[in-house]
Motif scaffolding. Structure first.
Motif, PDB file in Angstrom:
ATOM      1  N   ALA A  54     -41.960  21.184  -9.726  1.00  0.00           N
ATOM      2  CA  ALA A  54     -42.696  19.985 -10.144  1.00  0.00           C
ATOM      3  C   ALA A  54     -43.541  20.278 -11.373  1.00  0.00           C
ATOM      4  O   ALA A  54     -43.700  19.423 -12.257  1.00  0.00           O
ATOM      5  CB  ALA A  54     -43.584  19.492  -8.995  1.00  0.00           C
ATOM      6  N   LEU A  55     -44.079  21.503 -11.453  1.00  0.00           N
ATOM      7  CA  LEU A  55     -44.916  21.879 -12.601  1.00  0.00           C
ATOM      8  C   LEU A  55     -44.090  21.970 -13.878  1.00  0.00           C
ATOM      9  O   LEU A  55     -44.490  21.441 -14.930  1.00  0.00           O
ATOM     10  CB  LEU A  55     -45.619  23.211 -12.320  1.00  0.00           C
ATOM     11  CG  LEU A  55     -46.673  23.668 -13.333  1.00  0.00           C
ATOM     12  CD1 LEU A  55     -47.744  22.610 -13.531  1.00  0.00           C
ATOM     13  CD2 LEU A  55     -47.297  24.985 -12.892  1.00  0.00           C
ATOM     14  N   ASP A  56     -42.924  22.606 -13.788  1.00  0.00           N
ATOM     15  CA  ASP A  56     -42.058  22.698 -14.976  1.00  0.00           C
ATOM     16  C   ASP A  56     -41.502  21.323 -15.362  1.00  0.00           C
ATOM     17  O   ASP A  56     -41.329  21.022 -16.546  1.00  0.00           O
ATOM     18  CB  ASP A  56     -40.909  23.676 -14.720  1.00  0.00           C
ATOM     19  CG  ASP A  56     -41.382  25.121 -14.708  1.00  0.00           C
ATOM     20  OD1 ASP A  56     -42.323  25.432 -15.463  1.00  0.00           O
ATOM     21  OD2 ASP A  56     -40.832  25.928 -13.945  1.00  0.00           O
ATOM     22  N   LEU A  57     -41.227  20.501 -14.363  1.00  0.00           N
ATOM     23  CA  LEU A  57     -40.766  19.146 -14.637  1.00  0.00           C
ATOM     24  C   LEU A  57     -41.836  18.360 -15.382  1.00  0.00           C
ATOM     25  O   LEU A  57     -41.554  17.628 -16.331  1.00  0.00           O
ATOM     26  CB  LEU A  57     -40.400  18.439 -13.320  1.00  0.00           C
ATOM     27  CG  LEU A  57     -39.882  17.007 -13.424  1.00  0.00           C
ATOM     28  CD1 LEU A  57     -38.653  16.923 -14.325  1.00  0.00           C
ATOM     29  CD2 LEU A  57     -39.561  16.459 -12.033  1.00  0.00           C
ATOM     30  N   SER A  58     -43.080  18.541 -14.964  1.00  0.00           N
ATOM     31  CA  SER A  58     -44.206  17.856 -15.623  1.00  0.00           C
ATOM     32  C   SER A  58     -44.340  18.291 -17.076  1.00  0.00           C
ATOM     33  O   SER A  58     -44.609  17.472 -17.966  1.00  0.00           O
ATOM     34  CB  SER A  58     -45.504  18.146 -14.871  1.00  0.00           C
ATOM     35  OG  SER A  58     -45.440  17.635 -13.568  1.00  0.00           O
ATOM     36  N   LYS A  59     -44.133  19.581 -17.330  1.00  0.00           N
ATOM     37  CA  LYS A  59     -44.196  20.084 -18.711  1.00  0.00           C
ATOM     38  C   LYS A  59     -43.093  19.455 -19.557  1.00  0.00           C
ATOM     39  O   LYS A  59     -43.304  19.119 -20.729  1.00  0.00           O
ATOM     40  CB  LYS A  59     -44.078  21.600 -18.719  1.00  0.00           C
ATOM     41  CG  LYS A  59     -45.307  22.314 -18.145  1.00  0.00           C
ATOM     42  CD  LYS A  59     -45.093  23.817 -18.054  1.00  0.00           C
ATOM     43  CE  LYS A  59     -46.305  24.510 -17.419  1.00  0.00           C
ATOM     44  NZ  LYS A  59     -46.094  25.964 -17.229  1.00  0.00           N
ATOM     45  N   SER A  60     -41.909  19.268 -18.962  1.00  0.00           N
ATOM     46  CA  SER A  60     -40.799  18.629 -19.683  1.00  0.00           C
ATOM     47  C   SER A  60     -41.148  17.188 -20.041  1.00  0.00           C
ATOM     48  O   SER A  60     -40.857  16.718 -21.149  1.00  0.00           O
ATOM     49  CB  SER A  60     -39.526  18.654 -18.833  1.00  0.00           C
ATOM     50  OG  SER A  60     -39.086  19.968 -18.604  1.00  0.00           O
ATOM     51  N   VAL A  61     -41.785  16.499 -19.100  1.00  0.00           N
ATOM     52  CA  VAL A  61     -42.185  15.103 -19.335  1.00  0.00           C
ATOM     53  C   VAL A  61     -43.206  15.027 -20.465  1.00  0.00           C
ATOM     54  O   VAL A  61     -43.114  14.182 -21.363  1.00  0.00           O
ATOM     55  CB  VAL A  61     -42.759  14.474 -18.044  1.00  0.00           C
ATOM     56  CG1 VAL A  61     -43.364  13.104 -18.338  1.00  0.00           C
ATOM     57  CG2 VAL A  61     -41.673  14.345 -16.984  1.00  0.00           C
ATOM     58  N   LEU A  62     -44.180  15.925 -20.455  1.00  0.00           N
ATOM     59  CA  LEU A  62     -45.239  15.910 -21.470  1.00  0.00           C
ATOM     60  C   LEU A  62     -44.709  16.274 -22.862  1.00  0.00           C
ATOM     61  O   LEU A  62     -45.345  15.944 -23.871  1.00  0.00           O
ATOM     62  CB  LEU A  62     -46.360  16.872 -21.077  1.00  0.00           C
ATOM     63  CG  LEU A  62     -47.200  16.445 -19.866  1.00  0.00           C
ATOM     64  CD1 LEU A  62     -48.139  17.567 -19.437  1.00  0.00           C
ATOM     65  CD2 LEU A  62     -47.996  15.181 -20.168  1.00  0.00           C
ATOM     66  N   ASN A  63     -43.555  16.940 -22.917  1.00  0.00           N
ATOM     67  CA  ASN A  63     -42.960  17.302 -24.211  1.00  0.00           C
ATOM     68  C   ASN A  63     -41.817  16.383 -24.619  1.00  0.00           C
ATOM     69  O   ASN A  63     -41.152  16.630 -25.632  1.00  0.00           O
ATOM     70  CB  ASN A  63     -42.439  18.746 -24.160  1.00  0.00           C
ATOM     71  CG  ASN A  63     -43.575  19.754 -24.175  1.00  0.00           C
ATOM     72  OD1 ASN A  63     -44.485  19.638 -24.981  1.00  0.00           O
ATOM     73  ND2 ASN A  63     -43.541  20.726 -23.286  1.00  0.00           N
ATOM     74  N   ALA A  64     -41.596  15.316 -23.854  1.00  0.00           N
ATOM     75  CA  ALA A  64     -40.422  14.458 -24.079  1.00  0.00           C
ATOM     76  C   ALA A  64     -40.549  13.567 -25.307  1.00  0.00           C
ATOM     77  O   ALA A  64     -39.558  13.242 -25.954  1.00  0.00           O
ATOM     78  CB  ALA A  64     -40.159  13.597 -22.842  1.00  0.00           C
ATOM     79  N   SER A  65     -41.776  13.154 -25.633  1.00  0.00           N
ATOM     80  CA  SER A  65     -41.965  12.264 -26.781  1.00  0.00           C
ATOM     81  C   SER A  65     -41.848  13.056 -28.078  1.00  0.00           C
ATOM     82  O   SER A  65     -42.371  14.173 -28.184  1.00  0.00           O
ATOM     83  CB  SER A  65     -43.331  11.588 -26.698  1.00  0.00           C
ATOM     84  OG  SER A  65     -43.580  10.809 -27.845  1.00  0.00           O
ATOM     85  N   ALA A  66     -41.191  12.471 -29.071  1.00  0.00           N
ATOM     86  CA  ALA A  66     -41.030  13.168 -30.354  1.00  0.00           C
ATOM     87  C   ALA A  66     -42.392  13.419 -31.004  1.00  0.00           C
ATOM     88  O   ALA A  66     -42.680  14.498 -31.488  1.00  0.00           O
ATOM     89  CB  ALA A  66     -40.133  12.353 -31.269  1.00  0.00           C
ATOM     90  N   ALA A  67     -43.228  12.403 -30.982  1.00  0.00           N
ATOM     91  CA  ALA A  67     -44.594  12.520 -31.515  1.00  0.00           C
ATOM     92  C   ALA A  67     -45.379  11.293 -31.075  1.00  0.00           C
ATOM     93  O   ALA A  67     -44.881  10.177 -31.165  1.00  0.00           O
ATOM     94  CB  ALA A  67     -44.565  12.603 -33.035  1.00  0.00           C
ATOM     95  N   PRO A  68     -46.598  11.461 -30.594  1.00  0.00           N
ATOM     96  CA  PRO A  68     -47.203  12.757 -30.306  1.00  0.00           C
ATOM     97  C   PRO A  68     -46.718  13.288 -28.962  1.00  0.00           C
ATOM     98  O   PRO A  68     -46.209  12.532 -28.139  1.00  0.00           O
ATOM     99  CB  PRO A  68     -48.699  12.411 -30.241  1.00  0.00           C
ATOM    100  CG  PRO A  68     -48.711  11.003 -29.715  1.00  0.00           C
ATOM    101  CD  PRO A  68     -47.506  10.334 -30.297  1.00  0.00           C
ATOM    102  N   LYS A  69     -46.910  14.572 -28.739  1.00  0.00           N
ATOM    103  CA  LYS A  69     -46.570  15.142 -27.441  1.00  0.00           C
ATOM    104  C   LYS A  69     -47.808  15.114 -26.552  1.00  0.00           C
ATOM    105  O   LYS A  69     -48.888  14.735 -26.980  1.00  0.00           O
ATOM    106  CB  LYS A  69     -46.051  16.573 -27.611  1.00  0.00           C
ATOM    107  CG  LYS A  69     -44.725  16.627 -28.375  1.00  0.00           C
ATOM    108  CD  LYS A  69     -44.111  18.002 -28.324  1.00  0.00           C
ATOM    109  CE  LYS A  69     -42.805  18.025 -29.117  1.00  0.00           C
ATOM    110  NZ  LYS A  69     -41.788  17.115 -28.565  1.00  0.00           N
TER     111      LYS A  69
END
Length: 231
Positions: free
Chosen positions: A45-60
């Motif tokens: 769940a923690l790594d999944l959350s990191k993926s979600v937070l980095n999903a937007s091109a900008a801003p992250k």
């Protein structure tokens, strides 16, 4: 191989950290992991959350979440429809809490205050919508309601619906706020006709239409300031 939540050291598990140090001690990813609760096959769940937070091109990060739709979120491995909707609901809840907190200290006496309060909400909207603001004697916000979405046509908006809502909140004055997706806030003839129609109905029942504010791209027009609506 990434660690699962259960494999993390005790003092690194988000739930345990919250109990020991409070929610303020959690990182953004840890907070999101608590909400998502579970990960996916091969991802915690923690790594999944990191993926979600980095999903937007900008801003992250957290600000980037506001740029992601349900469909965008569902493209992330491990995010299905339920998790995507959970994230969207958390974003909406946080937006409403922030607005409610902000509104508590505001008096909506001036068009600039009204425009500033709604500008970010409407600036990226691709469709026209109109909001009814209900105010007390001190111009504090009692409540708000979207009364039309899509093409705003005065013929489709009922003064009866507006004033039933205003009476429910025991409002003394009301304000109409709507956006022009084109970015140009110049009132149309329909906008002017609707404003005068609502104002006339309000005077009959003792609820004053204080203003109709039309929002464009970082700009606005106040019907009161333009003398289209009498003070």
């Amino acid at each position: 191989m990434p660690k699962t939540m259960k494999q993390l050291p005790q003092d690194e598990k988000p739930y345990e950290k919250t109990l020991r140090f409070g929610t303020q001690a959690l990182t953004d990813a840890e907070l999101l992991a608590v909400i998502l609760r579970t990960g996916a096959q091969g991802i915690s769940a923690l790594d999944l959350s990191k993926s979600v937070l980095n999903a937007s091109a900008a801003p992250k990060g957290l600000l980037g979440l506001h740029h992601l739709t349900v469909n965008d979120l569902m493209k992330i491995h491990g995010i299905g429809k339920v998790k995507a909707i959970q994230i969207q609901c958390i974003l909406e809840l946080s937006r409403r809490i922030a607005k409610a907190t902000h509104a508590d200290g505001l008096r909506f006496e001036h068009p600039s205050t009204i425009a500033d309060y709604y500008m970010e909400d409407f600036r990226h909207s691709g469709q026209e919508q109109i909001v009814l603001m209900m105010l007390n004697t001190r111009c504090k916000l009692l409540g708000e309601k979207v009364i039309s979405k899509g093409t705003v046509s005065g013929s489709l908006i009922s003064p009866r619906e507006i004033f039933l809502e205003a009476l429910h909140y025991q409002a003394v004055t009301i304000v109409l706020v709507h956006n022009h997706p084109s970015g140009d806030p110049t009132p149309s003839q329909d906008d002017i006709w609707l404003t005068r129609r609502v104002a006339q109905a309000g005077e009959l029942i003792g609820i004053h239409l204080m203003d109709h504010v039309i929002l464009g791209d970082h700009t606005y027009v106040s019907m009161r300031e333009e003398k289209i609506l009498c003070p």
